[in-house]
Design an enzyme around this catalytic site. Structure first.
Site, PDB file in Angstrom:
ATOM      1  N   HIS A 222      40.987  19.215  23.475  1.00 47.44           N
ATOM      2  CA  HIS A 222      41.092  20.658  23.309  1.00 47.44           C
ATOM      3  C   HIS A 222      39.949  21.294  24.071  1.00 47.44           C
ATOM      4  O   HIS A 222      38.802  20.898  23.925  1.00 47.44           O
ATOM      5  CB  HIS A 222      40.996  21.015  21.820  1.00 47.44           C
ATOM      6  CG  HIS A 222      41.025  22.488  21.569  1.00 47.44           C
ATOM      7  ND1 HIS A 222      42.174  23.166  21.263  1.00 47.44           N
ATOM      8  CD2 HIS A 222      40.042  23.423  21.626  1.00 47.44           C
ATOM      9  CE1 HIS A 222      41.890  24.454  21.135  1.00 47.44           C
ATOM     10  NE2 HIS A 222      40.609  24.635  21.347  1.00 47.44           N
ATOM     11  N   CYS A 223      40.261  22.273  24.924  1.00 41.84           N
ATOM     12  CA  CYS A 223      39.214  22.915  25.707  1.00 41.84           C
ATOM     13  C   CYS A 223      38.950  24.309  25.165  1.00 41.84           C
ATOM     14  O   CYS A 223      39.811  25.178  25.236  1.00 41.84           O
ATOM     15  CB  CYS A 223      39.627  23.000  27.182  1.00 41.84           C
ATOM     16  SG  CYS A 223      38.425  23.926  28.150  1.00 41.84           S
ATOM     17  N   GLY A 224      37.758  24.499  24.619  1.00 31.70           N
ATOM     18  CA  GLY A 224      37.396  25.797  24.064  1.00 31.70           C
ATOM     19  C   GLY A 224      37.296  26.886  25.121  1.00 31.70           C
ATOM     20  O   GLY A 224      37.495  28.058  24.835  1.00 31.70           O
ATOM     21  N   VAL A 227      40.912  27.834  25.449  1.00 32.46           N
ATOM     22  CA  VAL A 227      41.686  27.807  24.217  1.00 32.46           C
ATOM     23  C   VAL A 227      43.003  27.104  24.467  1.00 32.46           C
ATOM     24  O   VAL A 227      44.076  27.607  24.179  1.00 32.46           O
ATOM     25  CB  VAL A 227      41.922  29.215  23.645  1.00 32.46           C
ATOM     26  CG1 VAL A 227      42.410  29.096  22.207  1.00 32.46           C
ATOM     27  CG2 VAL A 227      40.640  30.010  23.651  1.00 32.46           C
ATOM     28  N   LEU A 228      42.944  25.963  25.111  1.00 34.17           N
ATOM     29  CA  LEU A 228      44.161  25.191  25.271  1.00 34.17           C
ATOM     30  C   LEU A 228      43.804  23.730  25.324  1.00 34.17           C
ATOM     31  O   LEU A 228      42.651  23.354  25.206  1.00 34.17           O
ATOM     32  CB  LEU A 228      44.911  25.600  26.529  1.00 34.17           C
ATOM     33  CG  LEU A 228      44.258  25.458  27.889  1.00 34.17           C
ATOM     34  CD1 LEU A 228      44.099  24.031  28.303  1.00 34.17           C
ATOM     35  CD2 LEU A 228      45.153  26.124  28.886  1.00 34.17           C
TER      36      LEU A 228
END
Ligand SMILES: [Zn+2]
Ligand SMILES: [Zn+2]
Length: 232
Positions: A222-224, A227-228
């Site tokens: 998950h990439c902050g 947000v995906l």
């Protein structure tokens, strides 16, 4: 006046090079240890200790040492102490508020990092326009670079928006059979299992993202920042 000025400069220069060394210079050359920058040495040592403890404190060679203790303090102890302090000073409500903020920032999809990213890119570009555009066009740089920089930053921004709004490969009850046939179970690493939250078969290489609360095919992380999830 011009001759005088050159003369003065020459004299100063000559004195600086061949004149008697000052006391400070002599001390430096003699190296009697009086000029060791202890503050700098201490700062460097503390920084090195913190970085090594933070990154390597859980290595087996540091087990039972103060490096491990520092690692514990930095990664969880300090936050626990902070929570206890907040509770003691302002009560349980305040502690729950801190926990809620932490949960929102770290465990829920939120746009904090996206806003930060746009601010960093926009701010940096603004500083460059303010400070460097006056040198363009210059002797080495043609006016083309002004427009080129806008194009490059725009491409980055467009890709950022496109990535942020694209579907990472959400597995739903409608498309799960497609994913299962695309990534068959090998019964070694990937065994047929149901996601306990989504109540659907979890295809091989898919994983449930606890932040987005959905199953994602070929899950990576998950990439902050966007947000995906980096996935299928
Ligand atoms: Zn996610
Ligand atoms: Zn799931």
């Amino acid at each position: 006046p011009l001759t005088l000025s050159i003369e003065t400069q020459f004299c100063v220069g000559r004195e600086g090079w061949s004149g008697e060394p000052t006391r400070r210079q002599r001390r430096g050359i003699a190296g009697d240890g009086m000029d060791v920058p202890w503050l700098l040495v201490a700062h460097g040592s503390v920084t090195a200790l913190v970085v090594v403890s933070f990154l390597c404190g859980q290595w087996p060679i540091f087990e039972g040492t103060f490096v491990q203790s520092i690692n514990h303090f930095l990664t969880s102890g300090a936050y626990r102490h902070f929570l206890r302090l907040v509770q003691a000073a302002c009560g349980t409500g305040a502690r729950d508020l801190v926990l809620g903020v932490e949960q929102y920032c770290c465990d829920r999809p939120n746009p904090i990092l996206q806003v930060l990213y746009v601010a960093i890119i926009g701010g940096t570009y603004f500083i460059i326009v303010q400070s460097s555009f006056k040198y363009i066009p210059g002797y080495y740089v043609s006016v083309l670079h002004r427009y080129l920089s806008i194009v490059v930053v725009s491409i980055g921004a467009i890709l950022f928006v496109l990535t942020s709004f694209s579907d990472p490969g959400t597995v739903t009850s409608e498309n799960v059979s497609q994913y299962v046939s695309a990534y068959p179970f090998d019964n070694i690493i990937y065994v047929e299992k149901e996601c306990s939250t989504c109540r659907i078969t979890r295809p091989a290489r898919a994983k449930h993202c606890r932040i987005c609360n959905r199953c994602v095919a070929r899950f990576d992380h998950h990439c902050g920042w966007m947000v995906l999830l980096f996935a299928a």
